[in-house]
Design a protein around this motif. Structure first.
Motif, mmCIF file in Angstrom:
data_model
loop_
_atom_site.group_PDB
_atom_site.id
_atom_site.type_symbol
_atom_site.label_atom_id
_atom_site.label_comp_id
_atom_site.label_asym_id
_atom_site.label_seq_id
_atom_site.Cartn_x
_atom_site.Cartn_y
_atom_site.Cartn_z
ATOM 1 N N UNK A 378 0.474 -1.110 -0.040
ATOM 2 C CA UNK A 378 -0.333 0.019 0.205
ATOM 3 C C UNK A 378 0.622 1.242 -0.378
ATOM 4 N N UNK A 379 1.868 1.149 0.606
ATOM 5 C CA UNK A 379 2.981 2.477 0.986
ATOM 6 C C UNK A 379 4.013 1.932 -0.238
ATOM 7 N N UNK A 380 4.145 1.630 -0.553
ATOM 8 C CA UNK A 380 5.028 1.772 -2.045
ATOM 9 C C UNK A 380 4.520 1.465 -3.209
ATOM 10 N N UNK A 381 3.696 0.770 -3.322
ATOM 11 C CA UNK A 381 2.771 0.199 -4.426
ATOM 12 C C UNK A 381 2.521 1.710 -5.578
ATOM 13 N N UNK A 382 3.001 2.871 -5.843
ATOM 14 C CA UNK A 382 2.405 3.600 -5.763
ATOM 15 C C UNK A 382 3.181 3.740 -7.217
ATOM 16 N N UNK A 383 2.878 4.464 -8.071
ATOM 17 C CA UNK A 383 3.409 5.158 -9.519
ATOM 18 C C UNK A 383 3.456 3.285 -10.261
ATOM 19 N N UNK A 384 4.731 3.885 -10.632
ATOM 20 C CA UNK A 384 5.468 2.178 -11.771
ATOM 21 C C UNK A 384 5.772 0.722 -10.106
ATOM 22 N N UNK A 385 6.095 0.939 -9.172
ATOM 23 C CA UNK A 385 5.861 -0.004 -8.439
ATOM 24 C C UNK A 385 4.976 -0.746 -8.190
ATOM 25 N N UNK A 561 -4.819 13.593 -14.801
ATOM 26 C CA UNK A 561 -3.684 13.587 -15.661
ATOM 27 C C UNK A 561 -2.354 14.492 -14.897
ATOM 28 N N UNK A 562 -2.860 15.657 -14.545
ATOM 29 C CA UNK A 562 -1.584 16.072 -13.543
ATOM 30 C C UNK A 562 -1.468 15.359 -12.047
ATOM 31 N N UNK A 563 -2.282 15.337 -11.224
ATOM 32 C CA UNK A 563 -2.649 14.302 -10.005
ATOM 33 C C UNK A 563 -1.665 12.902 -10.510
ATOM 34 N N UNK A 564 -2.112 12.264 -12.047
ATOM 35 C CA UNK A 564 -1.814 11.353 -11.633
ATOM 36 C C UNK A 564 0.332 11.585 -12.672
ATOM 37 N N UNK A 565 0.644 12.644 -12.884
ATOM 38 C CA UNK A 565 1.919 12.886 -13.019
ATOM 39 C C UNK A 565 2.155 13.102 -11.307
ATOM 40 N N UNK A 566 2.203 13.703 -10.849
ATOM 41 C CA UNK A 566 2.368 14.050 -9.148
ATOM 42 C C UNK A 566 2.316 12.742 -8.626
ATOM 43 N N UNK A 567 1.281 12.106 -8.185
ATOM 44 C CA UNK A 567 1.556 10.611 -8.360
ATOM 45 C C UNK A 567 2.358 10.199 -8.902
ATOM 46 N N UNK A 568 3.096 9.641 -10.233
ATOM 47 C CA UNK A 568 3.893 8.675 -10.820
ATOM 48 C C UNK A 568 3.058 7.622 -10.930
ATOM 49 N N UNK A 570 1.748 6.035 -13.486
ATOM 50 C CA UNK A 570 0.462 6.234 -15.309
ATOM 51 C C UNK A 570 -0.163 5.037 -15.244
ATOM 52 N N UNK A 571 -0.886 4.141 -13.898
ATOM 53 C CA UNK A 571 -1.817 3.762 -14.484
ATOM 54 C C UNK A 571 -2.980 4.740 -14.724
ATOM 55 N N UNK A 572 -3.132 5.439 -13.416
ATOM 56 C CA UNK A 572 -3.999 5.868 -13.503
ATOM 57 C C UNK A 572 -4.095 7.342 -14.410
ATOM 58 N N UNK A 573 -2.814 7.590 -15.273
ATOM 59 C CA UNK A 573 -3.188 8.240 -16.530
ATOM 60 C C UNK A 573 -3.969 8.010 -17.696
ATOM 61 N N UNK A 574 -4.156 5.914 -17.239
ATOM 62 C CA UNK A 574 -4.089 5.120 -18.407
ATOM 63 C C UNK A 574 -6.316 5.277 -18.235
ATOM 64 N N UNK A 575 -6.354 4.933 -17.118
ATOM 65 C CA UNK A 575 -7.730 5.445 -16.365
ATOM 66 C C UNK A 575 -7.988 6.096 -16.855
ATOM 67 N N UNK A 576 -7.181 8.040 -16.757
ATOM 68 C CA UNK A 576 -7.961 8.811 -16.944
ATOM 69 C C UNK A 576 -8.499 9.439 -18.779
ATOM 70 N N UNK A 577 -7.185 8.498 -19.479
ATOM 71 C CA UNK A 577 -7.330 8.762 -20.490
ATOM 72 C C UNK A 577 -8.223 7.776 -21.420
ATOM 73 N N UNK A 578 -8.675 6.833 -20.575
ATOM 74 C CA UNK A 578 -9.448 5.751 -21.187
ATOM 75 C C UNK A 578 -11.295 6.488 -21.175
ATOM 76 N N UNK A 579 -10.932 7.166 -20.120
ATOM 77 C CA UNK A 579 -12.793 8.147 -20.113
ATOM 78 C C UNK A 579 -12.714 9.211 -21.122
#
Length: 780
Positions: A378-385, A561-568, A570-579
Motif C-alpha cells: 500500500x505504501x510503496x505501490x504507488x507509481x510504476x512500482x 492527468x496532473x494528479x497522475x503525474x504528481x503521484x507518478x 502511469x496506471x492512473x493516466x491510462x484510466x484517465x485517458x480511457x474515460x
C-alpha cells in the motif's frame, strides 16, 4: 531377506504404468550421458516406478544386463554391501572382500538400480563412489528422497502430475492424473468409468491431492464403497489444525487397507510423510512444522520471518536441506523463487505443530507477516512500482486469504479490517469485487461498526458492490456508511457518502449523478484527498460523457492527468485517458477517441491491471465499430468478454457503458453477418491478453482461416486447435449440447457457442456430429 533379488530380470509390474512419457524420455537421456543418475522427489511421487520402467526400456543398451536392488527394508548401513552382493548373487573368492567381489561382478557394462536409498544415503553415497572408481563401465540409477551429493552425480527431480487450477475437461495436462485414478478405481470396481456426472469430482480430487500419484491411487481404491463426490467431501472436510479458510485437504480417509501390504511407508499419506519426517534432524522437523502454516507457495524471506525464530540452525541452511530431502519443493521465478510444502507434508506438519502447542502463535505470526507485506504494498505501490506489487499479491493470494481467515476465526475484527482495507486496490485491480466486499463487510460486522476504519471499509465495499452490478448492496452499504458517519461526526465522512451517492446514481442510471459527484469533488479538493479526488474525476468524466453536455470532460481529464503525474502513477493516466476517450467519442470524434485509447493501452501495458485493460479493449471495440472496422470490433468484443467473465462482472454493471456496448455490437453484427461476427468474436475470446492488446493497438483485422478440403472431402486443418478448443471438441464428441458444455466449463452459453463455431470453422466441418470422427481419425 530384506531385499527382493531382481537379477536377471526386473520385477513384473503389479499395476499398469500410467503416463510419464516425457519423463521416461528425459530420464533415459540422462542415463545415457551420466554414469550416476539419482532420481529424487517427494515420497509417493513415483520415483521407483519411473526408474524401473526406464531401466526396463534401456535393457538392450547394457550387455551386462540391468539389475535392481530394493533397499527400503534394509536399516543397517553396515549390511549394504553384503546385501547388494547377495541380491546380485556375487560371492567373494578366497581372501577377497565383499566390495572386491562386487566390483569384479559389476565390471562389464551394466546398469544397477539402487531403489529407496534416502535412509541409507551416506552408505549409498560411499558405495556409489567406490563402484564408480572401480568399475569404469558401470552405470548407476538411484532412487532417493535425497540426492547423494558426490562427484559425477546427475539428479532428476520427479514432479507430481500436472493438474490445472481450473477445471477444463479434456485438457491434455490433466489426463495422466485422471487416467491414474480411473485405472486404480477399475482395479476395485470393474464397472467404474469417468462420466459427465463424476468427471469434475475426480478432477477436483486430483487437484486437491496436487497430482501426487500415491494419494490419487489411495483415493481411487475408495471407490469400492464411495462415489468420487463422497471421497471429495471427505477430502474437503476441514481438520482442526487446518481451520481458517477451509483451503486445506484432509487426507485421513486415504490409506491402504489391503492384506499383504509390506511397505508401511506407502500405506497412507501420513505414513509416507512420517517416513520423511523421521529422516530429518530436530531443527529440520521444527521448521517443517512451522512452515505448514503457509497456504500454497511462499518465498525464502517469509519462511525465515514466520518460521525462523529461535531455531538451532540458520533458517536458510535448514531450507536448503529440506529442499534436498524433497520435503520442500522449489519453483524458480523471474525475480525470486517460491517454496512449497506438498499438501500431505503440510497436513503432517500441522499435526506436529499442534502437538508442540505452537499452532496459534504461528498462525498469528503468519497473519502479521502478510499484514506487513500488504502495508508495504500500500505504501510503496504507488507509481510504476504497483505492477510489481500486484504480481506479488497475486502470487500470495492463498496466504492472504488464510491470514484473513485467521482474523475472522479468531474474532480479531480490527486486524482483519485493517488488512482487508489495505487490499482495496488489489480487490479492484484484479477484479476480485465479490471477494473484497465479503471480507470487508465481515470485519465491519465483527467490529459492530466501532473500528477506526469502518467508514472507509464501507465506502470501499460500496464501490466493489457497484462495480459487480449489485446496486442493492451498494445502496445498503451507502446507508450504513451514512449512519456511521452521522453517529461519529467524522471529518471527511460526508464527502465519501456523497461520492457513493453519485456512484450509485451513475451505475443505476438514476438522475443526480453529476450533482452529487461535483459536490464530492469540491470536498475532496478542499481536504487534499488525492486518491478520492481522482476516483471522483473518473466518475464525473463518465457521467458527463453519458449526459447531454460533455464540455467539462477536457477540464476533468487535465486535472486527473496532473494528479497522475504528481503521484507518478502511469496506471492512473491510462484510466484517465480511457474515460476521456469515451467522452471524445460521445462528442463525435471516433477516430481521435481510438487514438487516445490505443495510446493508453500501449503506454500502460506494463502498469495496467486487468480492469484497466478490459475497459480499454471494450472502448476500442466501440470506436472500431463506429469507424466501420467491424471485424476488429468483433474480435475485441470476444477478448473483452473473456476477461470480463474471469472477473465475474461485465459492462451491464454500468448502464451507460452497457448501452454503448449494445449499440456497437449490434452495428458490427448487422455489417458482418451472424457467422462472420461469431467467428471473429470466437477468435478474440481465445486470445492471450498480450495478443488481444496487440490487436487493439495495431488495429489488425482478424483473418479467419478456412480449412481447405481434399478431394476426398476431408478437411485440411490450417490452424491447430487451442487447448480450450480441444477441451470443447472432446465434449462435443461426447454429444454434449452448448448449454451442457457451458455448465461443464463454467462459462457463459455464448462463450461455449463461440468455441463450437470456431472449431467447426477451423476443421472445415459442416456439422457437430463430424467432430467425433475427426478426433478419432487424428487421435486427439
Amino acid at each position: 531377506m530384506p531385499v527382493r533379488p531382481l537379477n536377471p530380470a526386473l520385477p513384473g509390474e503389479r499395476t499398469s504404468f500410467v503416463g510419464r512419457g516425457p519423463e521416461l524420455t528425459e530420464l533415459r537421456r540422462l542415463l545415457g550421458r551420466h554414469r550416476l543418475v539419482t532420481v529424487t522427489g517427494p515420497g509417493g511421487v513415483g520415483k521407483s516406478r519411473l526408474a524401473l520402467r526406464a531401466a526396463a526400456k534401456a535393457q538392450r543398451t547394457y550387455p551386462g544386463g540391468v539389475h535392481a536392488v530394493e533397499l527400503g527394508e534394509l536399516h543397517d548401513p553396515d549390511l549394504l554391501v553384503p546385501t547388494v552382493a547377495a541380491a546380485l548373487d556375487s560371492r567373494p573368492r578366497d581372501g577377497a572382500s565383499a566390495m572386491e567381489a562386487l566390483s569384479e561382478h559389476l565390471a562389464s557394462r551394466l546398469l544397477l538400480v539402487l531403489d529407496n536409498c534416502e535412509h541409507l544415503v551416506a552408505a549409498c553415497a560411499h558405495l556409489a563412489d567406490e563402484l564408480m572408481g572401480r568399475c569404469p563401465d558401470l552405470r548407476l540409477a538411484v532412487t532417493s528422497r535425497e540426492s547423494l551429493r558426490i562427484p559425477g552425480e546427475a539428479t532428476y527431480l520427479v514432479k507430481p502430475f500436472d493438474v490445472a487450477q481450473e477445471h477444463a475437461p479434456g485438457r491434455a495436462a490433466d489426463r495422466d492424473a485422471m487416467m491414474l485414478f480411473l485405472d486404480r478405481a477399475q482395479s476395485v470396481r470393474s464397472d467404474f468409468e469417468l462420466t459427465d456426472g463424476n468427471r469434475a469430482a475426480v478432477w477436483e480430487i486430483c487437484r486437491r491431492l496436487e497430482g501426487m500419484p500415491l494419494p490419487i491411487e489411495l483415493a481411487a481404491i475408495r471407490t469400492r464403497a464411495l462415489s468420487p463426490a463422497e471421497i471429495l467431501a471427505h477430502l474437503a472436510t476441514a481438520t482442526a489444525t487446518g481451520a481458517g479458510t477451509g483451503t486445506g485437504t484432509n487426507t485421513r480417509i486415504l490409506r491402504q487397507d489391503g492384506r499383504g501390504v509390506t511397505t508401511v511407508r506407502q500405506s497412507s499419506p501420513q505414513a509416507c510423510a512420517g517416513w520423511s519426517y523421521e529422516l530429518c534432524t530436530g531443527p529440520e522437523r521444527q521448521l517443517w512444522a512451522r512452515l505448514s502454516v503457509f497456504a500454497g507457495g511462499f518465498d525464502l524471506d517469509a519462511a525465515a520471518g514466520v518460521g525462523g525464530d529461535g531455531l538451532a540452525e540458520p533458517p536458510l541452511d535448514l531450507v536448503f536441506t529440506l529442499v534436498d530431502k524433497s520435503v520442500l519443493t522449489f519453483e524458480p521465478g523471474p525475480e525470486r523463487g517460491r517454496l512449497r510444502l506438498p499438501e500431505m507434508y503440510r497436513e503432517y506438519g500441522q499435526d506436529r505443530l499442534a502437538e508442540q502447542g505452537e499452532t496459534e502463535a504461528l498462525r498469528r505470526r503468519h497473519r502479521d507477516w502478510f499484514s506487513a507485506v500488504v502495508s508495504q504494498a500500500r505504501d510503496e505501490g504507488a507509481g510504476a512500482g504497483w505492477s510489481r506489487w500486484l504480481s506479488r499479491l497475486r502470487r500470495d493470494h492463498a496466504n492472504l486469504d488464510r491470514a484473513l481467515g485467521y482474523c475472522a476465526a479468531a474474532g480479531d475484527g480490527d486486524a482483519g479490517l485493517e488488512l482487508a482495507s489495505s487490499l482495496h486496490r488489489y480487490w479492484v485491480a484484479d477484479g476480485r469485487f465479490a471477494e473484497g466486499q465479503r471480507w470487508l463487510t465481515t470485519f465491519v460486522d465483527q467490529t459492530e461498526g466501532e473500528g477506526p476504519g469502518c467508514l472507509q471499509a464501507l465506502h470501499t465495499a460500496g464501490w466493489l458492490a457497484a462495480m459487480r452490478g449489485d446496486i442493492t448492496s451498494a445502496e445498503r452499504l451507502r446507508l450504513d456508511a451514512a449512519r456511521l458517519s452521522a453517529r461519529e461526526g467524522k471529518s471527511g465522512g460526508e464527502a465519501l457518502i456523497t461520492q457513493l451517492d453519485g456512484l450509485g446514481a451513475l451505475y443505476s442510471g438514476r438522475p443526480g449523478a453529476i450533482e452529487a459527484l461535483t459536490l464530492a469533488l469540491a470536498q475532496f479538493r478542499r481536504d487534499g484527498e488525492l486518491d478520492h479526488l481522482q476516483e471522483t474525476l473518473s466518475l464525473l468524466m463518465l457521467a458527463v460523457a453519458f449526459g447531454a453536455d460533455s464540455g467539462d470532460a477536457e477540464d476533468y481529464h487535465r486535472e486527473w492527468t496532473t494528479i497522475a503525474a504528481a503521484l507518478d502513477e502511469p496506471r492512473l493516466r491510462s484510466y484517465a485517458d480511457w474515460a476521456y476517450s469515451i467522452a471524445t467519442w460521445k462528442a463525435g470524434d471516433a477516430r481521435c477517441a481510438r487514438e487516445i485509447a490505443r495510446a493508453a493501452l500501449a503506454d500502460g501495458r506494463g502498469s495496467l491491471d486487468r480492469l484497466g485493460i478490459v475497459l480499454l479493449l471494450e472502448a476500442v471495440a466501440w470506436f472500431e465499430s463506429s469507424l466501420d472496422e467491424h471485424a476488429t470490433a468483433a474480435l475485441l468484443f470476444g477478448a473483452a468478454d473473456s476477461l470480463w467473465e474471469r472477473m465475474g462482472t461485465s459492462t451491464t454493471a454500468l448502464p451507460g457503458l452497457f448501452r454503448c456496448r449494445q449499440r456497437a455490437e449490434a452495428t458490427a453484427r448487422r455489417s458482418l453477418g451472424r457467422r462472420a461476427f461469431e467467428t471473429a468474436w470466437a477468435r478474440g475470446a481465445v486470445l492471450e491478453l498480450e495478443e488481444a492488446c496487440a490487436h487493439a493497438v495495431s488495429g489488425r483485422s482478424p483473418i479467419v482461416a478456412v480449412p481447405a478440403v481434399t478431394s476426398g472431402g476431408a478437411p485440411t486443418v490450417t490452424a491447430p486447435l487451442t487447448a480450450r478448443e480441444r477441451q470443447v471438441a472432446d465434449l462435443l464428441a461426447r454429444g454434449l449440447s452448448n448449454r451442457e458444455i457451458a455448465d461443464t466449463l463454467k462459462v457463459s452459453p455464448r462463450t461455449a457457442e463461440a468455441h463450437v463455431q470456431q472449431i467447426l470453422n477451423k476443421l472445415g466441418l459442416p456439422t457437430r456430429a463430424r467432430v467425433a470422427a475427426w478426433l478419432a481419425e487424428h487421435r486427439l
